[in-house]
Scaffold this motif. Structure first.
Motif, PDB file in Angstrom:
ATOM      1  N   GLU A 114      83.776 125.539  52.494  1.00  8.91           N
ATOM      2  CA  GLU A 114      83.253 126.821  52.491  1.00  8.91           C
ATOM      3  C   GLU A 114      81.998 127.131  53.469  1.00  8.91           C
ATOM      4  OE1 GLU A 114      80.449 129.490  49.486  1.00  8.91           O
ATOM      5  OE2 GLU A 114      81.295 127.506  48.827  1.00  8.91           O
ATOM      6  N   LEU A 115      81.097 125.973  53.679  1.00 18.20           N
ATOM      7  CA  LEU A 115      80.148 126.091  54.371  1.00 18.20           C
ATOM      8  C   LEU A 115      80.492 126.111  56.031  1.00 18.20           C
ATOM      9  CD1 LEU A 115      77.511 123.464  53.674  1.00 18.20           C
ATOM     10  CD2 LEU A 115      77.115 126.052  53.593  1.00 18.20           C
ATOM     11  N   VAL A 116      81.755 125.681  56.342  1.00 13.79           N
ATOM     12  CA  VAL A 116      82.265 125.898  57.732  1.00 13.79           C
ATOM     13  C   VAL A 116      82.486 127.401  57.876  1.00 13.79           C
ATOM     14  CG1 VAL A 116      83.795 125.343  59.191  1.00 13.79           C
ATOM     15  CG2 VAL A 116      83.222 123.556  57.722  1.00 13.79           C
ATOM     16  N   PHE A 117      83.139 128.170  56.629  1.00 20.69           N
ATOM     17  CA  PHE A 117      83.605 129.480  56.869  1.00 20.69           C
ATOM     18  C   PHE A 117      82.597 130.296  56.945  1.00 20.69           C
ATOM     19  CE2 PHE A 117      87.528 128.444  53.934  1.00 20.69           C
ATOM     20  CZ  PHE A 117      88.177 127.928  54.974  1.00 20.69           C
ATOM     21  N   THR A 118      81.232 129.867  56.366  1.00 23.85           N
ATOM     22  CA  THR A 118      80.151 130.422  56.446  1.00 23.85           C
ATOM     23  C   THR A 118      79.551 130.696  57.801  1.00 23.85           C
ATOM     24  OG1 THR A 118      79.430 130.075  54.185  1.00 23.85           O
ATOM     25  CG2 THR A 118      77.610 130.768  55.552  1.00 23.85           C
ATOM     26  N   PHE A 119      79.478 129.383  58.492  1.00 27.50           N
ATOM     27  CA  PHE A 119      78.860 129.266  59.692  1.00 27.50           C
ATOM     28  C   PHE A 119      79.878 130.036  60.813  1.00 27.50           C
ATOM     29  CE2 PHE A 119      76.232 126.072  58.132  1.00 27.50           C
ATOM     30  CZ  PHE A 119      74.962 126.650  58.294  1.00 27.50           C
ATOM     31  N   LEU A 120      81.084 129.863  60.692  1.00 21.27           N
ATOM     32  CA  LEU A 120      81.992 130.493  61.716  1.00 21.27           C
ATOM     33  C   LEU A 120      81.830 132.124  61.416  1.00 21.27           C
ATOM     34  CD1 LEU A 120      85.345 128.843  61.241  1.00 21.27           C
ATOM     35  CD2 LEU A 120      84.030 128.739  63.024  1.00 21.27           C
ATOM     36  N   ALA A 121      81.435 132.676  60.342  1.00 19.66           N
ATOM     37  CA  ALA A 121      81.458 134.067  60.164  1.00 19.66           C
ATOM     38  C   ALA A 121      80.003 134.442  61.001  1.00 19.66           C
ATOM     39  CB  ALA A 121      81.142 134.510  58.789  1.00 19.66           C
ATOM     40  N   SER A 122      78.935 133.485  60.691  1.00 18.70           N
ATOM     41  CA  SER A 122      77.597 133.923  61.423  1.00 18.70           C
ATOM     42  C   SER A 122      77.683 133.965  62.696  1.00 18.70           C
ATOM     43  CB  SER A 122      76.570 132.677  60.889  1.00 18.70           C
ATOM     44  OG  SER A 122      76.635 132.689  59.445  1.00 18.70           O
ATOM     45  N   TRP A 123      78.602 132.863  63.095  1.00 25.51           N
ATOM     46  CA  TRP A 123      78.554 132.852  64.827  1.00 25.51           C
ATOM     47  C   TRP A 123      79.452 133.942  65.448  1.00 25.51           C
ATOM     48  CZ3 TRP A 123      82.664 129.422  67.562  1.00 25.51           C
ATOM     49  CH2 TRP A 123      82.343 129.374  68.906  1.00 25.51           C
ATOM     50  N   LEU A 124      80.740 134.145  64.841  1.00 27.21           N
ATOM     51  CA  LEU A 124      81.825 135.045  65.232  1.00 27.21           C
ATOM     52  C   LEU A 124      81.452 136.104  65.081  1.00 27.21           C
ATOM     53  CD1 LEU A 124      85.031 132.968  64.679  1.00 27.21           C
ATOM     54  CD2 LEU A 124      83.753 133.060  66.961  1.00 27.21           C
ATOM     55  N   VAL A 125      81.190 136.876  63.876  1.00 27.11           N
ATOM     56  CA  VAL A 125      80.975 138.037  63.301  1.00 27.11           C
ATOM     57  C   VAL A 125      79.620 138.873  63.504  1.00 27.11           C
ATOM     58  CG1 VAL A 125      80.909 139.754  61.234  1.00 27.11           C
ATOM     59  CG2 VAL A 125      82.558 137.912  61.537  1.00 27.11           C
ATOM     60  N   PHE A 126      78.487 137.900  63.010  1.00 25.07           N
ATOM     61  CA  PHE A 126      76.995 138.321  63.373  1.00 25.07           C
ATOM     62  C   PHE A 126      76.608 137.746  64.442  1.00 25.07           C
ATOM     63  CE2 PHE A 126      78.092 138.011  58.452  1.00 25.07           C
ATOM     64  CZ  PHE A 126      77.837 139.288  58.345  1.00 25.07           C
ATOM     65  N   GLU A 167      75.059 135.173  65.206  1.00 22.31           N
ATOM     66  CA  GLU A 167      73.731 134.337  65.199  1.00 22.31           C
ATOM     67  C   GLU A 167      74.120 133.052  65.801  1.00 22.31           C
ATOM     68  OE1 GLU A 167      73.264 133.764  60.855  1.00 22.31           O
ATOM     69  OE2 GLU A 167      73.012 135.884  60.516  1.00 22.31           O
ATOM     70  N   THR A 168      72.811 132.592  66.225  1.00 20.76           N
ATOM     71  CA  THR A 168      72.718 130.975  66.987  1.00 20.76           C
ATOM     72  C   THR A 168      72.622 130.019  65.789  1.00 20.76           C
ATOM     73  OG1 THR A 168      71.187 132.062  68.646  1.00 20.76           O
ATOM     74  CG2 THR A 168      71.345 129.871  68.254  1.00 20.76           C
ATOM     75  N   ILE A 169      73.432 128.999  66.104  1.00 21.70           N
ATOM     76  CA  ILE A 169      73.680 127.834  65.225  1.00 21.70           C
ATOM     77  C   ILE A 169      72.939 126.688  65.967  1.00 21.70           C
ATOM     78  CG2 ILE A 169      75.240 126.299  64.019  1.00 21.70           C
ATOM     79  CD1 ILE A 169      77.111 128.749  63.970  1.00 21.70           C
ATOM     80  N   ALA A 170      72.232 125.909  65.148  1.00 18.22           N
ATOM     81  CA  ALA A 170      71.446 124.728  65.591  1.00 18.22           C
ATOM     82  C   ALA A 170      72.645 123.600  65.870  1.00 18.22           C
ATOM     83  CB  ALA A 170      70.532 124.409  64.667  1.00 18.22           C
ATOM     84  N   ARG A 171      72.263 122.675  66.773  1.00 22.53           N
ATOM     85  CA  ARG A 171      73.052 121.410  67.029  1.00 22.53           C
ATOM     86  C   ARG A 171      73.271 120.623  65.817  1.00 22.53           C
ATOM     87  NH1 ARG A 171      71.141 119.227  72.762  1.00 22.53           N
ATOM     88  NH2 ARG A 171      71.730 120.995  74.120  1.00 22.53           N
ATOM     89  N   SER A 172      72.361 120.749  65.000  1.00 25.03           N
ATOM     90  CA  SER A 172      72.505 119.857  63.739  1.00 25.03           C
ATOM     91  C   SER A 172      73.601 120.525  62.630  1.00 25.03           C
ATOM     92  CB  SER A 172      71.070 119.445  63.187  1.00 25.03           C
ATOM     93  OG  SER A 172      70.365 120.790  63.100  1.00 25.03           O
ATOM     94  N   GLU A 173      73.527 121.960  62.904  1.00 23.04           N
ATOM     95  CA  GLU A 173      74.451 122.396  61.836  1.00 23.04           C
ATOM     96  C   GLU A 173      75.680 122.439  62.243  1.00 23.04           C
ATOM     97  OE1 GLU A 173      71.816 126.180  60.240  1.00 23.04           O
ATOM     98  OE2 GLU A 173      72.361 126.279  62.256  1.00 23.04           O
ATOM     99  N   ILE A 174      76.072 122.260  63.690  1.00 26.49           N
ATOM    100  CA  ILE A 174      77.467 122.031  64.279  1.00 26.49           C
ATOM    101  C   ILE A 174      77.790 120.573  63.803  1.00 26.49           C
ATOM    102  CG2 ILE A 174      78.553 121.695  66.352  1.00 26.49           C
ATOM    103  CD1 ILE A 174      76.901 123.844  67.508  1.00 26.49           C
ATOM    104  N   ALA A 175      76.884 119.635  64.032  1.00 24.94           N
ATOM    105  CA  ALA A 175      77.107 118.276  63.517  1.00 24.94           C
ATOM    106  C   ALA A 175      77.476 118.208  62.132  1.00 24.94           C
ATOM    107  CB  ALA A 175      75.788 117.183  63.980  1.00 24.94           C
ATOM    108  N   GLY A 176      76.572 119.012  61.051  1.00 24.65           N
ATOM    109  CA  GLY A 176      77.110 118.943  59.948  1.00 24.65           C
ATOM    110  C   GLY A 176      78.498 119.334  59.587  1.00 24.65           C
ATOM    111  N   CYS A 177      78.919 120.831  60.109  1.00 29.48           N
ATOM    112  CA  CYS A 177      80.161 121.231  60.118  1.00 29.48           C
ATOM    113  C   CYS A 177      81.176 120.181  60.497  1.00 29.48           C
ATOM    114  CB  CYS A 177      80.060 122.502  60.971  1.00 29.48           C
ATOM    115  SG  CYS A 177      79.262 124.069  60.149  1.00 29.48           S
ATOM    116  N   ALA A 178      80.981 119.410  61.475  1.00 27.91           N
ATOM    117  CA  ALA A 178      81.979 118.430  62.194  1.00 27.91           C
ATOM    118  C   ALA A 178      82.030 117.245  61.154  1.00 27.91           C
ATOM    119  CB  ALA A 178      81.244 117.720  63.306  1.00 27.91           C
TER     120      ALA A 178
END
Length: 301
Positions: A263-275, A277-288
């Motif tokens: 679910e969190l990956v979906f949230t960050f994809l929406a933040s990045w693609l739809v809104f 928003e800038t995503i931090a590197r640590s957030e990308i690492a967490g999603c990975a």
């Protein structure tokens, strides 16, 4: 691919939608009202789902038993308490570590699954669950400037204990719902899950209405006045819950709740693609890490 996997992914996506609606409503209603609409406006949709299963698809209504009634009620109460604890957590200034602790739900779901149902998980899947939780914690702490000393001091703080308590309530709720659903044997998985959901949602609606009448009547009035938006929280919430209940009827609760971290990956994809928003590197690492854990759970469950 086993059926519970796409059902869980669907549920996680629907929970994203419900959370977005609830977040919008919280500004209008407050924490109690925003929590209530999930159940109060969800019950009619849950009832409709059961009616369609019976009239449209020929699933027989189950015979109600004491295990079902007790487990469903306990699951409903645990979910309410877990939600309130999570909301209460945000009233603390140093809530970040507590929020990270609240993400330990899959581990606690595994514990309650073992205690209530004797369910066990493999070492490989357990390792994947830990990887997923690590990813969620990385995301939870990504935008904070916590030092190592502050984190150490916060490990047994009040917010940390509240976060653990919230995770325990959600884990216990998931296990209790599985007990309730499995007790309705002979009616088919969709009806078992749907009937358990309808009962739990009705119970939660009654409990929350009683609470608001005596303690926060203005929240009940505001919830009813906001029906045009609240009805969408109910619809998306029940769509997700149908997925959760069905998946937890088919599979070990620890596996389902661990896979739900997607679910969190979906949230960050929406933040990045739809809104945008800038995503931090640590957030990308967490999603990975979460994606890696999900793939491992799918392969080894």
């Amino acid at each position: 691919m086993e059926l519970w996997i796409p059902i869980t992914l669907f549920a996680a996506f629907c929970q994203n939608l419900r959370s977005a609606v609830q977040k919008h409503l919280k500004g209008q209603l407050g924490s109690t009202g925003a929590t209530f609409v999930r159940f109060g406006y969800g019950f009619p949709f849950a009832s409709l789902y059961v009616a369609v299963l019976h009239a449209g698809f020929g699933f027989a209504f189950p015979e109600i038993n004491s295990v079902f009634l007790i487990a469903g009620a306990l699951g409903g109460l645990a979910q309410i308490f877990g939600t309130f604890l999570l909301v209460y957590l945000f009233s603390f200034r140093n809530f970040t570590v507590g929020t990270a602790y609240s993400k330990t739900e899959p581990i606690q779901a595994a514990l309650f699954g073992f205690l209530l149902l004797g369910e066990q998980i493999s070492w490989a899947t357990g390792f994947c669950i830990l990887i997923g939780i690590a990813g969620v914690i990385v995301i939870s702490l990504a935008r904070t400037s916590l030092s190592a000393s502050v984190v150490r001091q916060s490990l047994m703080s009040r917010p940390a204990l509240i976060g653990l308590g919230s995770a325990a309530m959600f884990g216990a709720s998931a296990a209790a719902y599985r007990v309730a659903s499995l007790s309705l044997e002979g009616t088919g998985v969709p009806m078992q899950a749907g009937f358990a959901l309808a009962y739990a949602t009705l119970f939660q609606t009654i409990v929350m209405i009683a609470w608001m009448i005596f303690r926060e009547p203005e929240q009940l009035t505001a919830s009813l006045a906001a029906w045009r938006v609240a009805i969408w929280a109910g619809a998306t919430g029940v769509a997700g819950s149908i997925g959760w209940f069905t998946a937890m009827t088919l599979q070990n609760v620890a596996y389902v709740r661990a896979l739900a971290q997607i679910e969190l990956v979906f949230t960050f994809l929406a933040s990045w693609l739809v809104f945008k928003e800038t995503i931090a590197r640590s957030e990308i690492a967490g999603c990975a890490l979460i994606v890696l854990a999900v793939l491992g759970i799918i392969l080894w469950s």
